[in-house]
Design an enzyme around this catalytic site. Structure first.
Site, PDB file in Angstrom:
ATOM      1  N   LYS A 133     -31.896 -18.858  12.741  1.00  0.00           N
ATOM      2  CA  LYS A 133     -32.786 -17.749  12.394  1.00  0.00           C
ATOM      3  C   LYS A 133     -31.976 -16.667  11.690  1.00  0.00           C
ATOM      4  CE  LYS A 133     -36.318 -14.665  14.252  1.00  0.00           C
ATOM      5  NZ  LYS A 133     -37.111 -14.286  15.439  1.00  0.00           N
ATOM      6  N   GLY A 150     -34.977 -13.101   4.134  1.00  0.00           N
ATOM      7  CA  GLY A 150     -34.610 -14.268   4.936  1.00  0.00           C
ATOM      8  C   GLY A 150     -33.445 -14.042   5.868  1.00  0.00           C
ATOM      9  N   ARG A 169     -31.468 -21.148  17.498  1.00  0.00           N
ATOM     10  CA  ARG A 169     -32.502 -21.342  18.510  1.00  0.00           C
ATOM     11  C   ARG A 169     -32.677 -22.837  18.782  1.00  0.00           C
ATOM     12  NH1 ARG A 169     -37.652 -17.713  16.960  1.00  0.00           N
ATOM     13  NH2 ARG A 169     -37.990 -19.323  15.370  1.00  0.00           N
ATOM     14  N   ARG A 189     -46.453 -24.497  16.383  1.00  0.00           N
ATOM     15  CA  ARG A 189     -47.283 -23.423  16.935  1.00  0.00           C
ATOM     16  C   ARG A 189     -48.735 -23.633  16.521  1.00  0.00           C
ATOM     17  NH1 ARG A 189     -43.604 -19.445  14.988  1.00  0.00           N
ATOM     18  NH2 ARG A 189     -41.714 -20.639  15.035  1.00  0.00           N
ATOM     19  N   ASP A 209     -49.499 -17.505  15.070  1.00  0.00           N
ATOM     20  CA  ASP A 209     -48.284 -18.159  14.574  1.00  0.00           C
ATOM     21  C   ASP A 209     -47.124 -17.992  15.544  1.00  0.00           C
ATOM     22  OD1 ASP A 209     -48.662 -15.400  13.456  1.00  0.00           O
ATOM     23  OD2 ASP A 209     -46.564 -15.663  12.904  1.00  0.00           O
ATOM     24  N   ASN A 210     -47.316 -17.205  16.602  1.00  0.00           N
ATOM     25  CA  ASN A 210     -46.281 -17.025  17.623  1.00  0.00           C
ATOM     26  C   ASN A 210     -46.662 -17.686  18.942  1.00  0.00           C
ATOM     27  OD1 ASN A 210     -44.775 -15.502  15.837  1.00  0.00           O
ATOM     28  ND2 ASN A 210     -45.545 -13.544  16.576  1.00  0.00           N
TER      29      ASN A 210
END
Length: 644
Positions: free
Chosen positions: A227, A240, A297, A304, A396-397
């Site tokens: 990430k 990004g 991660r 999701r 989306d989470n």
């Protein structure tokens, strides 16, 4: 489109809902959604029918009920796909002694890229990506003498990675994306989502790049993701990148939630890039340069709700991708569902008179939607139990595996305030405040089932049943958690409601109060003026009227303890196993960030070790359980969108 419908939402009947004040919206389906009904008499839940009434395993193994249709780790081991079974067989002997692999020896199996449609382009130019679940991209963040500043040996163990690999001189370069990870196959996922209740279209991994999937010696599939590793086609106007501040928060909270026994994505390591990143921390038009960083991660999947929504939103042409992605997900992450058969007899009547019967064995997608709903309900109940507020529960989470995912502006309750939100963007409406999380979970499940319905994978009745199961599961889990937190033998709604009201009025520290509560003795002869002594440290500066209210509550509580007949020492042990002494308070995070930005990572590493055992006393660490200092309450401290 079905995905855009917003109808009134019913309130879940949790004691917390006395504090709810935000009007939310639900699904297209729903005359029955205003009442949650248990399955027809004698049928039980999907879990009990398939797995048996004694099969119980919960988040983190802390005794909560397992998820629907047998979705525990045990059942997953019973129903692995052939590739996993083969690997498990091959390494069975080695795993007994503990497999320890070098990075070059990891067992990669890139099922997502192999089995799903991909973007024919591989550039990172921001654009709409059609008819694809992912885009192959390469990490592109600029680095200069990257440094490994934190790591988790427990996560390395999940991957069969030898902890000695953290000592490799090239490790920081590999996990900053500057050097390729041998055997990896990097990509960014395409997904969409509802943000603050409004369909936002394509979102996707704007700065997260998956390095690939691997299979460990126990047959578990794990995905590694960087990430902050640079631009992807989903970056839109962003760079990004990520900064040290937000990366520390994500790294620590991922591992802290795991220590609490709550399903979550994990974090293998945190690397600084050696470059500065410009961020407007307070959104006041005054950006400043901050140290750049990248978190690795780890999760069994980063799929999701929005992963399915994006394709359903694009009309008939992409509806087949919803089915393809659902088949992929069930095959690799819910294999027990494909092994169901008619003998399991998973048939249920909906709670509305005249409704159809839902048979989960005749439609694997219906069984899957029920399990996703129940996992989500279980997750939200566990958040409520420890006072965790996610802050950005957009679709989306929301993980389809029922994991806590995407740590942005999260926060644990200090002074109990049901309307608390750690997200400054959410302050006007408080859609995602602590008390609203159960209803938001349901709203999001409704959007997920609407997606499956749009793709003609489930019927209206099956979608309604999934939402009913969310309500039942949440209440079952929440009541169980709160009963254990108070050390009771059975749920007492009135006692708990009064307690939460008292805590809200006096802004009582949520974590410390419940930890202290285990010191109350089941002794009805305790003098009235001594009743509050065990709670003195939590009930600070209360006036005579409030003191009387608390005394009355403690008297009733003791009566309940006496009637339960549970010995004090036994009850204290149980209560301390569900009421943590240590949580990742915002001020602790901020303290670690402040010194880390000066190059001192000792506090970060100390917090990581502390949060691995949050239920233990840990002598010498008591200061980390104290109330936040005065400076921690100043506006802006960790009350930001910390996703940058």
């Amino acid at each position: 489109m079905l995905l855009r419908h917003h109808l009134p939402l019913a309130r879940l009947s949790s004691p917390l809902n006395v504090f709810s004040h935000t009007a939310l919206s639900l699904s297209p389906f729903s005359r029955s959604a205003r009442r949650f009904h248990r399955p027809a008499e004698g049928r039980g839940s999907p879990l009990l029918r398939l797995r048996g009434p004694d099969h119980q395993i919960g988040p983190g193994g802390r005794g909560q009920r397992s998820f629907a249709v047998g979705s525990s780790m045990e059942s997953k081991k019973e129903a692995q796909d052939p590739a996993v079974e083969s690997l498990a067989s091959e390494v069975a002997d080695g795993s007994k002694g503990g497999v320890r692999l070098k990075l070059e020896e990891l067992n990669w199996d890139h099922s997502f890229v192999r089995e799903l449609p991909g973007d024919p382009r591989t550039d990172a130019i921001p654009r709409e990506v059609l008819h694809a679940c992912y885009t192959k991209v390469t990490p592109s963040a600029e680095v200069e003498n990257p440094t490994l500043v934190a790591w988790s040996e427990k996560v390395a163990e999940l991957l069969d990675l030898d902890p000695k690999e953290f000592e490799r001189p090239d490790f920081p370069s590999i996990f900053s994306g500057a050097l390729p990870l041998k055997g990896g196959l990097p990509y960014a996922q395409c997904y969409g989502g509802h943000q603050f209740g409004v369909w936002a279209g394509q979102l996707g991994d704007g700065r997260a790049i998956t390095l690939g999937e691997l299979l460990n010696s126990r047959g578990e599939r794990w995905e590694l993701q960087l990430k902050g590793a640079g631009k992807t086609p989903y970056s839109r106007f962003a760079d990004g990148l990520a900064v040290l501040r937000s990366s520390i928060r994500e790294f620590l909270c991922s591992e802290a939630m795991n220590g609490l026994g709550i399903p979550t994505t994990r974090a293998l390591c945190l690397v600084t890039t050696g470059k500065l990143v410009s961020r407007d921390m307070f959104y006041d038009g005054n950006p400043k340069d901050e140290p750049g960083a990248i978190v690795c991660r780890v999760a069994q999947s980063f799929l999701r709700f929005g992963s399915y929504q994006i394709h359903a939103s694009r009309g008939k042409e992409d509806l087949d991708i919803v089915r393809t992605l659902a088949d992929y997900t069930i095959r690799h992450h819910f294999p027990h569902i494909e092994k169901m058969n008619k003998s399991d007899d998973l048939s249920f009547e909906l709670g509305v008179e005249g409704s159809s019967v839902v048979d989960l064995t005749s439609n694997k997608y219906a069984a899957w939607s029920v399990e996703v709903a129940e996992r989500t309900a279980s997750l939200v109940a566990s958040w409520q139990g420890v006072g965790f507020t996610h802050g950005v529960l957009n679709t989306d989470n929301m993980s389809v595996l029922g994991l806590t995912i995407d740590y942005g502006p999260f926060g644990f309750l200090d002074a109990f305030d049901p309307s608390y939100t750690p997200n400054t963007t959410d302050l006007p409406g408080r859609r995602y405040c602590f008390a609203n999380q159960p209803d938001i979970g349901l709203w999001n499940v409704a959007q997920f089932t609407a997606t499956l319905s749009a793709a003609q994978l489930i019927s209206k009745e099956e979608a309604n049943y999934a939402m009913e199961r969310y309500g039942d599961k949440f209440m079952d889990e929440y009541q169980s958690i709160m009963t254990k937190k108070l050390g009771l033998s059975k749920y007492n709604k009135q006692l708990i409601s009064t307690l939460l009201n008292n805590m809200a009025v006096d802004k009582v520290d949520y974590t410390n109060f419940f930890r202290l509560l285990s010191n109350v003795k089941a002794d009805a002869s305790t003098p009235k003026n001594k009743l509050l002594l065990p709670l003195k440290a939590a009930l600070l500066d209360i006036g005579p009227e409030r003191k009387e209210a608390w005394t009355s509550w403690v008297q009733t509580y003791i009566e309940e303890l006496v009637s339960s007949g549970i010995p004090d020492d036994e009850r204290k042990t149980v209560m301390n196993s569900v009421n943590p002494k240590y949580i990742l308070r915002n001020y602790l995070c901020q303290s670690a960030i402040d010194v880390a930005e000066q190059g001192d990572y000792s506090e970060l590493r100390r917090l990581l070790k502390l949060m691995e055992r949050p239920y233990d006393e840990q002598p010498g660490m008591e200061k980390y359980a104290r109330l936040p200092p005065a400076w921690a309450y100043r506006p802006g401290v960790c009350m930001l969108s910390c996703s940058s």
